[in-house]
Enzyme design. Structure first.
Site, PDB file in Angstrom:
ATOM      1  N   HIS A   1     -28.830 -18.389 -13.088  1.00 57.87           N
ATOM      2  CA  HIS A   1     -28.779 -18.795 -14.499  1.00 57.87           C
ATOM      3  C   HIS A   1     -29.788 -17.921 -15.253  1.00 57.87           C
ATOM      4  CE1 HIS A   1     -29.719 -21.492 -17.941  1.00 57.87           C
ATOM      5  NE2 HIS A   1     -28.576 -22.113 -17.686  1.00 57.87           N
TER       6      HIS A   1
ATOM      7  N   ASP B   1     -34.488 -22.592  -7.833  1.00 56.05           N
ATOM      8  CA  ASP B   1     -34.010 -23.328  -9.004  1.00 56.05           C
ATOM      9  C   ASP B   1     -33.150 -24.493  -8.503  1.00 56.05           C
ATOM     10  OD1 ASP B   1     -32.601 -24.287 -11.156  1.00 56.05           O
ATOM     11  OD2 ASP B   1     -32.045 -22.329 -11.958  1.00 56.05           O
TER      12      ASP B   1
ATOM     13  N   GLN C   1     -29.223 -27.705 -10.189  1.00 52.41           N
ATOM     14  CA  GLN C   1     -27.889 -28.224  -9.866  1.00 52.41           C
ATOM     15  C   GLN C   1     -27.851 -28.870  -8.483  1.00 52.41           C
ATOM     16  OE1 GLN C   1     -25.433 -28.332 -12.001  1.00 52.41           O
ATOM     17  NE2 GLN C   1     -26.081 -26.874 -13.573  1.00 52.41           N
TER      18      GLN C   1
ATOM     19  N   LYS D   1     -29.975 -33.334 -16.121  1.00 51.76           N
ATOM     20  CA  LYS D   1     -28.801 -33.242 -15.244  1.00 51.76           C
ATOM     21  C   LYS D   1     -28.845 -34.325 -14.156  1.00 51.76           C
ATOM     22  CE  LYS D   1     -28.753 -28.232 -15.787  1.00 51.76           C
ATOM     23  NZ  LYS D   1     -27.851 -27.841 -16.857  1.00 51.76           N
TER      24      LYS D   1
ATOM     25  N   CYS E   1     -24.412 -19.297 -19.304  1.00 53.23           N
ATOM     26  CA  CYS E   1     -25.765 -18.742 -19.149  1.00 53.23           C
ATOM     27  C   CYS E   1     -25.885 -17.940 -17.858  1.00 53.23           C
ATOM     28  CB  CYS E   1     -26.835 -19.833 -19.185  1.00 53.23           C
ATOM     29  SG  CYS E   1     -26.853 -20.762 -20.699  1.00 53.23           S
TER      30      CYS E   1
HETATM   31  N1  PMP Z   1     -30.781 -23.300 -13.924  1.00 55.24           N
HETATM   32  C1  PMP Z   1     -29.547 -23.769 -13.710  1.00 55.24           C
HETATM   33  C2  PMP Z   1     -28.855 -23.455 -12.412  1.00 55.24           C
HETATM   34  C3  PMP Z   1     -28.929 -24.543 -14.680  1.00 55.24           C
HETATM   35  O1  PMP Z   1     -27.692 -25.005 -14.469  1.00 55.24           O
HETATM   36  C4  PMP Z   1     -29.620 -24.837 -15.882  1.00 55.24           C
HETATM   37  C5  PMP Z   1     -28.981 -25.683 -16.981  1.00 55.24           C
HETATM   38  N2  PMP Z   1     -27.723 -25.245 -17.368  1.00 55.24           N
HETATM   39  C6  PMP Z   1     -30.901 -24.316 -16.065  1.00 55.24           C
HETATM   40  C7  PMP Z   1     -31.450 -23.567 -15.060  1.00 55.24           C
HETATM   41  C8  PMP Z   1     -31.680 -24.574 -17.326  1.00 55.24           C
HETATM   42  O2  PMP Z   1     -32.314 -25.788 -17.235  1.00 55.24           O
HETATM   43  P1  PMP Z   1     -32.886 -26.553 -18.525  1.00 55.24           P
HETATM   44  O3  PMP Z   1     -31.693 -27.157 -19.187  1.00 55.24           O
HETATM   45  O4  PMP Z   1     -33.824 -27.517 -17.955  1.00 55.24           O
HETATM   46  O5  PMP Z   1     -33.567 -25.547 -19.379  1.00 55.24           O
END
Ligand code: PMP
Length: 416
Positions: free
Chosen positions: A133, A210, A213, A236, A374
């Site tokens: 991401h 990270d 998910q 999430k 993203c």
């Molecule tokens: N990493 C991953 C794999 C994500 O799916 C997301 C959210 N779409 C993020 C980072 C960003 O996280 P946050 O919404 O806490 O900024």
């Protein structure tokens, strides 16, 4: 590890209809149709227990943390610190190694600014996987701009798995840091982070995982993964937006300078200098999202009540059903078919633009995301400008999958 209360019980024995009824928003209609919410990878829906915990905090306990000795102040501190303890238990880490923050984006930036920036220099390499991401790419680019270090990309295979042989070959002596996602938000790929972190550790490479998910969808034991940093985001995980955490090894937290300065993160301030608070408070300047963390504490309780092993089993079942149905559609291409896969399906239908399909699906009450999620470098690998993404959570149903597929077939006909 603290196992969820229902750990080990087969998902079929859980009353999923009753669990779904805990989510008030799922009752609503959209465009006159029952809502089919398939965008949980973007943000999860909230059970009543979370909404009520936030409401109760503002109605009965609202005060700032750590500053006041009055009753409300100590109640607020207690619930805020209580949330830290719950989240720490949930991830199997120590509470004093868990920095509470606004989410994964902040958590990774904290590592970038406080750990990487002071350490890295020209000639050093940050290894990043293709499937990250932007939150696990852009902070490293900012570090690279300031230090002269370089980014190296660990590539994926066409089925969406990480090319582990290439990854290990890329772990040369210049690599100081590896940034990798536990679960891909686009492909659903579950990376073998335990093995990856072990290989990195053998070579003296620090690891940032990270977990955005992963933590909402499967039991996560951060201690067993053996990484240096693990980031999670509350929104999430059935929790409020603007909540999340960074877990870091205590030796890193002790050595890292603060990222943001202000109140709460100090022991003593004079114009001659400041004595910082101990970690994790050293990294939590200013008034935090107290009510949000009250909600996150309730979300953790809720998820543990359902049982993360049950959540994983249920979502695996929903993924299998949706994949089977989608594969019946002519001209539909799925991106990401890793053997270890979470309940996320990115796809395109020949001859139809992703945004057009998403708009038509919305008219049928079906919420899916369309775009680049993203993850521009990942879409560049597949040579596509956008995909549709249906992402599932334990509160979804088999009937919703049928409604989604019917809506997709209808939309396809309209566009074809
Ligand atoms: N990493 C991953 C794999 C994500 O799916 C997301 C959210 N779409 C993020 C980072 C960003 O996280 P946050 O919404 O806490 O900024």
């Amino acid at each position: 590890m603290n196992l969820p209360s229902t750990h080990g019980i087969d998902a079929v024995h859980v009353d999923w209809a009753r669990i779904r009824a805990d989510f008030p928003l799922l009752e609503r209609t959209v465009n006159g149709k029952p809502l089919v919410y398939l965008d949980s990878a973007n943000t999860g829906q909230k059970p009543a227990a979370v909404i009520e915990a936030v409401d109760d905090f503002y109605r009965r306990h609202n005060a700032n943390v750590s500053r006041a000795v009055h009753t409300l102040g100590s109640e607020a501190t207690e619930v805020y610190e209580g949330a830290r303890k719950k989240l720490a238990r949930f991830l199997n880490v120590r509470a004093d190694e868990l920095v509470l923050c606004s989410g994964t984006t902040f958590a990774i930036n904290l590592v970038a600014y406080s750990w990487a920036l002071p350490r890295l220099r020209s000639g050093d390499v940050i290894l990043v996987s293709r499937m990250e991401h932007h939150a696990n790419i852009v902070p490293w680019q900012l570090v690279v701009q300031r230090t002269g270090a370089e980014i190296r990309v660990a590539e994926i295979l066409p089925d969406g798995t990480l090319d582990l042989a290439a990854l290990y070959a890329a772990m040369t002596s210049e690599v100081k840091l590896l940034a990798v996602t536990h679960v891909s938000n686009v492909l659903g790929t579950v990376n073998p982070v335990r093995e990856i972190c072990r290989e990195a550790r053998k070579r003296g490479i620090a690891t940032v995982v990270d977990g955005s998910q992963a933590a909402p969808h499967r039991p996560v034991d951060v201690a067993a993964i053996g990484c240096d940093f693990y980031a999670v985001t509350g929104h999430k995980m059935c929790g409020p937006t603007g909540t999340g955490a960074l877990w870091a090894r205590r030796e890193h937290l002790a050595a890292m300078p603060p990222f943001i300065g202000g109140g709460e993160m100090i022991k003593e301030v004079s114009f001659d200098g400041t004595v910082f608070n101990d970690p994790p408070h050293k990294f939590e300047a200013g008034t935090p999202n107290i009510a949000g963390f009250v909600g996150l504490g309730a979300a953790v309780d809720y998820l543990e009540g359902v049982g993360l092993a049950n959540v994983e089993a249920r979502e695996t079942e929903l993924l299998a059903h949706a994949t089977e149905e989608l594969k019946k559609i002519d001209g539909l291409r799925i991106f990401g078919e890793a053997p270890e896969k979470a309940a996320v399906i990115s796809f395109l239908v020949e001859g139809a633009h992703a945004h057009d399909l998403a708009t038509l699906l919305d008219l049928e009450g079906v919420a899916v995301r369309s775009g680049q999620h993203c993850a521009h470098p990942l879409l560049q690998y597949f040579g596509v400008a956008a995909t549709l993404r249906a992402s599932f959570a334990f509160y979804n149903t088999h009937e919703e999958i049928e409604a989604f597929v019917a809506a997709l077939n209808k939309a396809r006909k309209l566009l074809g």
